[in-house]
Design a protein around this motif. Sequence first.
Motif, PDB file in Angstrom:
ATOM      1  N   ARG A 193      69.971  53.008  12.255  1.00  0.00           N
ATOM      2  CA  ARG A 193      71.072  52.776  12.539  1.00  0.00           C
ATOM      3  C   ARG A 193      71.611  53.052  14.362  1.00  0.00           C
ATOM      4  O   ARG A 193      71.657  52.405  14.758  1.00  0.00           O
ATOM      5  N   VAL A 212      73.207  50.696  16.281  1.00  0.00           N
ATOM      6  CA  VAL A 212      74.145  51.204  17.364  1.00  0.00           C
ATOM      7  C   VAL A 212      74.120  50.175  18.597  1.00  0.00           C
ATOM      8  O   VAL A 212      74.816  50.085  19.287  1.00  0.00           O
ATOM      9  N   ASP A 253      75.968  46.210   6.524  1.00  0.00           N
ATOM     10  CA  ASP A 253      77.850  46.001   6.945  1.00  0.00           C
ATOM     11  C   ASP A 253      78.873  46.987   7.787  1.00  0.00           C
ATOM     12  O   ASP A 253      79.774  46.583   8.151  1.00  0.00           O
ATOM     13  N   GLU A 254      77.969  48.140   7.914  1.00  0.00           N
ATOM     14  CA  GLU A 254      79.585  49.182   8.632  1.00  0.00           C
ATOM     15  C   GLU A 254      79.120  48.286  10.613  1.00  0.00           C
ATOM     16  O   GLU A 254      79.820  48.325  11.502  1.00  0.00           O
ATOM     17  N   PHE A 255      77.918  47.972  10.938  1.00  0.00           N
ATOM     18  CA  PHE A 255      77.586  47.417  12.282  1.00  0.00           C
ATOM     19  C   PHE A 255      77.943  45.515  12.286  1.00  0.00           C
ATOM     20  O   PHE A 255      77.740  45.107  12.845  1.00  0.00           O
ATOM     21  N   GLY A 256      77.808  44.598  11.103  1.00  0.00           N
ATOM     22  CA  GLY A 256      78.829  43.050  11.252  1.00  0.00           C
ATOM     23  C   GLY A 256      77.680  42.581  11.067  1.00  0.00           C
ATOM     24  O   GLY A 256      77.694  41.588  11.948  1.00  0.00           O
ATOM     25  N   ARG A 269      71.642  51.308   1.004  1.00  0.00           N
ATOM     26  CA  ARG A 269      72.171  52.416   2.408  1.00  0.00           C
ATOM     27  C   ARG A 269      71.461  51.030   3.565  1.00  0.00           C
ATOM     28  O   ARG A 269      72.076  50.972   4.460  1.00  0.00           O
ATOM     29  N   ASP A 328      74.299  48.578   3.348  1.00  0.00           N
ATOM     30  CA  ASP A 328      75.485  49.753   4.113  1.00  0.00           C
ATOM     31  C   ASP A 328      75.373  49.587   4.879  1.00  0.00           C
ATOM     32  O   ASP A 328      76.749  49.573   6.016  1.00  0.00           O
ATOM     33  N   LEU A 329      74.376  49.904   6.214  1.00  0.00           N
ATOM     34  CA  LEU A 329      74.001  49.927   7.420  1.00  0.00           C
ATOM     35  C   LEU A 329      74.592  48.510   7.955  1.00  0.00           C
ATOM     36  O   LEU A 329      75.112  48.481   8.767  1.00  0.00           O
TER      37      LEU A 329
END
Length: 372
Positions: free
Chosen positions: A360, A364, A294-297, A288, A291-292
Amino acid sequence: MIPDSYLAGYAEEPGYLDYGRFGPLAESAAIEARVLNDSLARVRHGSLGVFAEQDERLRTAVSALTGFRPDAIVAQPNTTAGLLHTMFGLTGSVLLSPDEFPSLPIAASRAREALHTVQPVWLETDHGHVTPGRVREQLEPNTAAVAVSLVDARTGYLCDLEGIRQVIGERLLIVDAIQGFGVVDAPYALADVVVSGGQKWCRAGWGTGFLALSDRALESLTPVFSGYGGTDEVEPWGHVPPPSGLAHAYLTSNPDPIAAARLAATLEEIAEVGVADINAAMALAVSRVIDLADEFGIPIASSRAERERAGIVVLDPPAEQLTLLTASLHNHGVTATTRLGTVRLSIHAGTSSETIDMLRAAFVSFGSAANY
């Protein structure tokens, strides 16, 4: 499946992702400390016998998780003490990476400087990874031992103990297990020396640890720092007996019984739940986090392959964004380690969804500020 009773033992506040530095005390360890400290403070008649029982209890608990006999295990106050015992007792050359956590190369170097009986040979790694192939390439006829970390503290890389054992043959295999012990179902019995502290992933607090030795290690190593507790006599008055031939030769004095009880309690709990199940729950949480990122590069320097990772994820942001990422984590209540230009997140089986949500939120904020 992890039982709720085990997860309830994670008492830290949400946002904690720094088990690689220190694991907040498990409830089982905290209870042991409270009960025994109270007993020690009151010293009721006949109450001291329980303290004498804790050393055997600890050795039995370590044996259950490592496969070493209880009499081949000795309590240590930390990993460094066990490594110093090992390196000062070694004769010949030892192959190890200079980039291991400093406890290991410093122990080898201090032993060389003091006794001149051991010679560190510095391994050239594969991008920071100690692999069987690199070990095989750099073995020499006079190599007496190979020393590795089960999990690298900088990269989170999970060492292939089986592969290394295959390539080194009968040489001693020394394993600093602290960054994986309790959460990695490793083949410890393949090693000749296993050293670990209990203050990280075992969540037993400072002052806890052990040294486990194979029969080959007991025959090969010299117990240099062996105190009166390291003999086969309870109190050797009036003469100086030799060190024991068993692992307790590596005692300098009597071990701390309350520290032993804390570690024994957490290891008994780990054995009851099962290391494999703890590892599986931890692996899900690690995925998890990856994945986080990766989501935010956010670049990741640690391995993504499950067979090469334990509980550590290393974020590798551009140098100009490191301070910003660290500040974002801090401002959102996420505890992590920033070191050597990277951010190390250490995830356990008890890492909560709330902690992931806090991470997360930090990502952000970081992404918004980095792209401003």
